[in-house]
Design a protein around this motif. Structure first.
Motif, short mmCIF file in Angstrom:
data_model
loop_
_atom_site.label_atom_id
_atom_site.label_comp_id
_atom_site.label_asym_id
_atom_site.label_seq_id
_atom_site.Cartn_x
_atom_site.Cartn_y
_atom_site.Cartn_z
N MET A 1 -30.07 27.90 53.37
CA MET A 1 -31.26 27.65 54.19
C MET A 1 -32.53 28.03 53.42
SD MET A 1 -30.22 26.18 56.84
CE MET A 1 -31.77 26.13 57.69
N ASP B 1 -24.65 30.94 53.90
CA ASP B 1 -25.46 29.98 54.66
C ASP B 1 -26.95 30.31 54.58
OD1 ASP B 1 -23.11 28.78 55.32
OD2 ASP B 1 -23.08 29.49 57.40
N ARG B 2 -27.29 31.59 54.68
CA ARG B 2 -28.71 31.98 54.66
C ARG B 2 -29.36 31.60 53.33
NH1 ARG B 2 -29.49 36.05 51.46
NH2 ARG B 2 -27.75 37.39 50.94
#
Length: 186
Positions: free
Chosen positions: A132, A128-129
């Protein structure tokens, strides 16, 4: 007659993902293309509200946000990278019969087929990071940020901001005599 040169990017932007390889992004994006895609991401994020605790979020809403982010990023990629980044395969009889970049398109196609059909998500999996960070990076690239902007001078640039505070007009706190040009210390 006035002449002005404009810098237009012609080489792809590259996101290096280490052992996972690289994703290439198109050199330039039209403003409305960028805004249309980014507005879909923003709308999906609004559905989350102000909730920061992932354990309390509706999984379906969270999936739609991630889906919107991935679709937006894929829309900015060159076709080969987008194909690798976002891929849904329609499988019938153990064989892939079609593949799509959105789950909705894969679902629609699967609905048109008879017999046992399934859809497999073969998209590139990233933490997820990293998703992002890719979203932030592309927003800077295409949305008016400063990273990777052409380095040619622009006469349309704004002037530097004034320093905070007021300029000092007071004398030095030092009581000692100092030499200055044209004067000697006594």
């Amino acid at each position: 007659m006035a002449t002005r040169d404009f810098a237009v990017r012609t080489e792809n932007h590259v996101a290096n993902l280490g052992e996972l390889g690289k994703l290439e992004f198109i050199p330039e994006v039209l403003g409305d293309q960028f805004l249309d895609g980014y507005s879909k991401v923003s709308e999906a994020q609004k559905a989350l509200g102000d909730e920061n605790d992932l354990t309390k979020m509706d999984p379906a809403v969270l999936r739609s946000v991630y889906g919107a982010m991935r679709e937006f990023l894929a829309s900015l990629m060159v076709p080969e990278s987008a194909e690798r980044f976002l891929r849904f395969e329609v499988i019938k009889g153990g064989k892939t019969v079609a593949h799509f970049r959105t789950r909705a398109e894969a679902d629609e196609h699967a609905g048109e087929l008879t017999g046992a059909v399934r859809i497999e998500d073969k998209s590139l999996r990233l933490p997820d990071r990293v998703l992002m960070e890719l979203l932030e990076w592309t927003t800077e690239l295409y949305g008016g940020g400063t990273e990777d902007r052409p380095t040619t001078p622009s006469s349309g640039s704004s002037r530097a901001s004034r320093r905070a505070g007021t300029p000092s007009k007071g004398s030095s706190r030092s009581k000692g005599s100092t030499s200055t040009a044209g004067r000697s210390a006594r």
